[in-house]
Design an enzyme around this catalytic site. Sequence first.
Site, PDB file in Angstrom:
ATOM      1  N   GLN A  79       4.234   3.968  -1.828  1.00 33.86           N
ATOM      2  CA  GLN A  79       3.355   5.147  -1.911  1.00 33.86           C
ATOM      3  C   GLN A  79       3.712   6.021  -3.113  1.00 33.86           C
ATOM      4  O   GLN A  79       3.588   7.249  -3.068  1.00 33.86           O
ATOM      5  CB  GLN A  79       3.424   5.946  -0.613  1.00 33.86           C
ATOM      6  CG  GLN A  79       2.708   5.289   0.549  1.00 33.86           C
ATOM      7  CD  GLN A  79       1.203   5.159   0.309  1.00 33.86           C
ATOM      8  OE1 GLN A  79       0.599   5.947  -0.410  1.00 33.86           O
ATOM      9  NE2 GLN A  79       0.600   4.130   0.896  1.00 33.86           N
ATOM     10  N   SER A  80       4.162   5.414  -4.187  1.00 34.31           N
ATOM     11  CA  SER A  80       4.555   6.181  -5.377  1.00 34.31           C
ATOM     12  C   SER A  80       3.354   6.871  -6.035  1.00 34.31           C
ATOM     13  O   SER A  80       2.377   6.221  -6.428  1.00 34.31           O
ATOM     14  CB  SER A  80       5.205   5.221  -6.381  1.00 34.31           C
ATOM     15  OG  SER A  80       5.307   5.843  -7.646  1.00 34.31           O
TER      16      SER A  80
END
Length: 341
Positions: A79-80
């Site tokens: 989920q960067s």
Amino acid sequence: MPREGSAPRSVRLGTWPTALEPMPRLARALGLGEDDLWIKRDDLTGLGGGGNKVRKLEWTCGAALADGATVLVTTGAPQSNHARLTAAAAARLGLDVVLVLAGSPGSSRSGNLALDGLFGARVRWAGPADDQALGAIADEVAEELRQRGVVPAVIPFGGSSVLGARGYAECGRELLDQKPDLATVVVAVGSGGTMAGLVDALGSARVLGVHCGAIADPARKVSELASGLSGLPDAPQELRLRLDQVGDGYGALTEQTMAALTLAARTEGIVLDPIYTGRAMAGLIAAVKDGEIVPGQPTVFLHSGGMPGLFGHAATLETAEAALTAFDVDALADRPARTVG
Ligand SMILES: Cc1ncc(COP(=O)(O)O)c(C=O)c1O
């Protein structure tokens, strides 16, 4: 298209300056004066859903273009936000992009990953890996590309090189123009470049970082980057860094974070994320409680973005959805009048 008045390697990707807005209701809820609390809207930086990484990408992508790169390679958690915005920057600049992500297919869904797909990213899943291991795999990917005649540019984890951190030195100067009397700016610390840039522009006494658990030694990383920016390698950095908001680790939702997310949403209509900005707000609230932030001294909360991450975080979504309240006329009729404005 270099940006006027700055070093030639910067490329314009965002919308500047970002707004600085007051947060009077949240200030009151925390026992501060109405004029004491402000929010710097770096969640509204324009490109790809917005967020702090756009300022760094202006520098790192500028260098990539100057080097003739046609593929950006970077790293991150599934989920960067940085990976998502690198993919958006690549799309904007007509480049290809490879994201080296920790985990495996299916280990996370929706949120940033869905946007990565929309922006046309190619993903190399790295299994369980920390920032160092991800960096090593990114170097391997870059080497594979070079051997096939492609010119890659590796953008470091979180965009946090000295070059990338220049974007936040610019933000610090922008903030000083908007709020010359600011006493403290509160910022989430992931890979460290955002805090380092602010320290360079504002001095370490005015920057309060809140560690989010993304790297092992945030103090060392921020000091190294700040020293690199200042050109004084041995300058001592007395950093203000809170380590008390990590909880069970980077991906875990803490009670304090959920409370901070809820309070910001219900007093100001501001959406924070469970990993970075929610932790930073929890750190700000803790700093008010323990007297590190006091009434009468202007405090700025740097909203660094991250909203897509909320939609990729199951525990936060469940808690937020569980807070939906059924309509009950008695409950509203019994409420005291609310002040407007
Ligand atoms: C939304 C958000 N806020 C803050 C940060 C922290 O910034 P930095 O990596 O520069 O410490 C990140 C990045 O990791 C982020 O995605």
